[in-house]
Motif scaffolding. Structure first.
Motif, PDB file in Angstrom:
ATOM      1  N   VAL A   7      18.793  34.463 -38.624  1.00  0.00           N
ATOM      2  CA  VAL A   7      19.067  35.892 -38.675  1.00  0.00           C
ATOM      3  C   VAL A   7      19.945  36.288 -37.493  1.00  0.00           C
ATOM      4  N   VAL A   8      19.560  35.802 -36.319  1.00  0.00           N
ATOM      5  CA  VAL A   8      20.325  36.106 -35.107  1.00  0.00           C
ATOM      6  C   VAL A   8      21.754  35.586 -35.228  1.00  0.00           C
ATOM      7  N   SER A   9      21.910  34.385 -35.784  1.00  0.00           N
ATOM      8  CA  SER A   9      23.234  33.788 -35.927  1.00  0.00           C
ATOM      9  C   SER A   9      24.130  34.636 -36.814  1.00  0.00           C
ATOM     10  N   GLN A  10      23.585  35.126 -37.934  1.00  0.00           N
ATOM     11  CA  GLN A  10      24.384  35.957 -38.833  1.00  0.00           C
ATOM     12  C   GLN A  10      24.747  37.286 -38.190  1.00  0.00           C
ATOM     13  N   ILE A  11      23.791  37.864 -37.474  1.00  0.00           N
ATOM     14  CA  ILE A  11      24.061  39.132 -36.796  1.00  0.00           C
ATOM     15  C   ILE A  11      25.122  38.933 -35.722  1.00  0.00           C
ATOM     16  N   LEU A  12      25.028  37.806 -35.005  1.00  0.00           N
ATOM     17  CA  LEU A  12      25.999  37.502 -33.953  1.00  0.00           C
ATOM     18  C   LEU A  12      27.396  37.369 -34.535  1.00  0.00           C
ATOM     19  N   ALA A  13      27.505  36.656 -35.670  1.00  0.00           N
ATOM     20  CA  ALA A  13      28.815  36.470 -36.291  1.00  0.00           C
ATOM     21  C   ALA A  13      29.396  37.807 -36.714  1.00  0.00           C
ATOM     22  N   ARG A  14      28.559  38.675 -37.285  1.00  0.00           N
ATOM     23  CA  ARG A  14      29.037  39.983 -37.716  1.00  0.00           C
ATOM     24  C   ARG A  14      29.385  40.863 -36.528  1.00  0.00           C
ATOM     25  N   SER A  15      28.594  40.749 -35.454  1.00  0.00           N
ATOM     26  CA  SER A  15      28.816  41.612 -34.297  1.00  0.00           C
ATOM     27  C   SER A  15      30.138  41.303 -33.598  1.00  0.00           C
ATOM     28  N   ARG A  16      30.640  40.084 -33.765  1.00  0.00           N
ATOM     29  CA  ARG A  16      31.913  39.733 -33.140  1.00  0.00           C
ATOM     30  C   ARG A  16      33.070  40.527 -33.736  1.00  0.00           C
ATOM     31  N   ARG A  17      32.825  41.092 -34.929  1.00  0.00           N
ATOM     32  CA  ARG A  17      33.861  41.909 -35.566  1.00  0.00           C
ATOM     33  C   ARG A  17      33.588  43.392 -35.375  1.00  0.00           C
ATOM     34  N   SER A  18      32.570  43.707 -34.547  1.00  0.00           N
ATOM     35  CA  SER A  18      32.157  45.100 -34.385  1.00  0.00           C
ATOM     36  C   SER A  18      32.377  45.555 -32.949  1.00  0.00           C
ATOM     37  N   GLU A  19      32.704  46.808 -32.785  1.00  0.00           N
ATOM     38  CA  GLU A  19      33.048  47.347 -31.478  1.00  0.00           C
ATOM     39  C   GLU A  19      31.893  47.389 -30.474  1.00  0.00           C
ATOM     40  N   PRO A  20      30.651  47.753 -30.844  1.00  0.00           N
ATOM     41  CA  PRO A  20      29.605  47.959 -29.843  1.00  0.00           C
ATOM     42  C   PRO A  20      29.362  46.776 -28.912  1.00  0.00           C
ATOM     43  N   LEU A  21      29.559  45.555 -29.396  1.00  0.00           N
ATOM     44  CA  LEU A  21      29.282  44.382 -28.572  1.00  0.00           C
ATOM     45  C   LEU A  21      30.545  43.683 -28.092  1.00  0.00           C
ATOM     46  N   ALA A  22      31.678  44.325 -28.299  1.00  0.00           N
ATOM     47  CA  ALA A  22      32.948  43.680 -27.985  1.00  0.00           C
ATOM     48  C   ALA A  22      33.104  43.381 -26.504  1.00  0.00           C
ATOM     49  N   GLY A  23      32.397  44.137 -25.655  1.00  0.00           N
ATOM     50  CA  GLY A  23      32.563  43.952 -24.220  1.00  0.00           C
ATOM     51  C   GLY A  23      31.787  42.796 -23.628  1.00  0.00           C
ATOM     52  N   LEU A  24      30.929  42.148 -24.414  1.00  0.00           N
ATOM     53  CA  LEU A  24      30.127  41.051 -23.884  1.00  0.00           C
ATOM     54  C   LEU A  24      30.951  39.777 -23.765  1.00  0.00           C
ATOM     55  N   THR A  25      30.685  39.020 -22.717  1.00  0.00           N
ATOM     56  CA  THR A  25      31.330  37.718 -22.556  1.00  0.00           C
ATOM     57  C   THR A  25      30.660  36.709 -23.489  1.00  0.00           C
ATOM     58  N   PRO A  26      31.309  35.558 -23.748  1.00  0.00           N
ATOM     59  CA  PRO A  26      30.674  34.536 -24.591  1.00  0.00           C
ATOM     60  C   PRO A  26      29.304  34.109 -24.064  1.00  0.00           C
TER      61      PRO A  26
END
Length: 220
Positions: free
Chosen positions: A140-159
């Motif tokens: 679940v976390v992996s899918q959310i992470l993949a989707r979040s990479r295309r979303s603005e709210p988490l864009a500022g996080l480093t790898p």
């Protein structure tokens, strides 16, 4: 010296074989199974009668095999907030995880059924939710992470911050994250502090900032 009482568990699963297997596994792991039922209505009746420490429930149960188990879990969270809930699903369904975490995020877990085969992981998740923590399936976390990479709210996080947040979402402690990433606990604390800052989670949110950070994944 008084022995510690075994955690009391109610199991809800419509497959007789899986239900019996879960009950046997739980008993061997030191839990006391106080009820084992096959549908959502029976689950609510059992929890009302027995007040277990933990409920383990399948998401899909009779009569429609859609989301009866999840809806029963949400009722349990509202009526009996001291009862921890761990739901099991055959497939990754992010909206179910979102629904489950929408209210009080303490004492709740969402795992894929395949995870039960890894007994240590399953038992660890049960203890974690019983103690008031959260346990989200890595898939679940992996899918959310993949989707979040295309979303603005988490864009500022480093790898590296994303790696730390993914492990937080799975329920790992700081020490566990340090072991997984082969870094010091101090480094993990710095990354978590950075995550909280970038996601605008102030210190006033206390210990729940970890769960709130995970919820930002779900909202992304």
């Amino acid at each position: 010296m008084t022995a510690t009482a075994a955690p009391r568990v109610t199991v809800a699963e419509d497959s007789v074989l899986l239900r019996e297997g879960l009950c046997r596994l739980l008993a061997e792991a030191g839990f006391e199974v106080v009820a084992a039922v096959g549908d959502g209505e029976q689950l609510l009746q059992a929890v009302g009668a027995d007040q277990p420490d933990i409920v383990v429930a399948d998401v899909r149960m009779p009569p429609t095999h859609s989301d009866e188990g999840l809806r029963a879990a949400l009722v349990i969270r509202a009526r009996w907030p001291s009862v921890a809930v761990l739901v099991l699903s055959q497939y990754v369904e992010e909206r179910y995880a979102t629904d489950l975490l929408a209210g009080d995020t303490r004492g709740v877990g969402y795992l894929l059924k395949d995870r039960v085969a890894d007994v240590d992981t399953f038992v660890d998740a049960l203890h974690r939710v019983r103690e008031g923590g959260t346990a989200l399936d890595p898939e679940v976390v992996s899918q959310i992470l993949a989707r979040s990479r295309r979303s603005e709210p988490l864009a500022g996080l480093t790898p590296r911050e994303r790696d730390v947040l993914a492990l937080m979402a799975e329920g790992h402690s700081n020490a566990g994250i340090a072991d997984e990433l082969t870094v010091s606990e101090g480094a993990v604390e710095k990354h978590i502090s950075g995550i909280f800052g970038k996601l605008d989670l102030p210190a006033a949110d206390g210990g729940h900032r970890r769960v709130l950070a995970v919820l930002r994944y779900l909202e992304a």
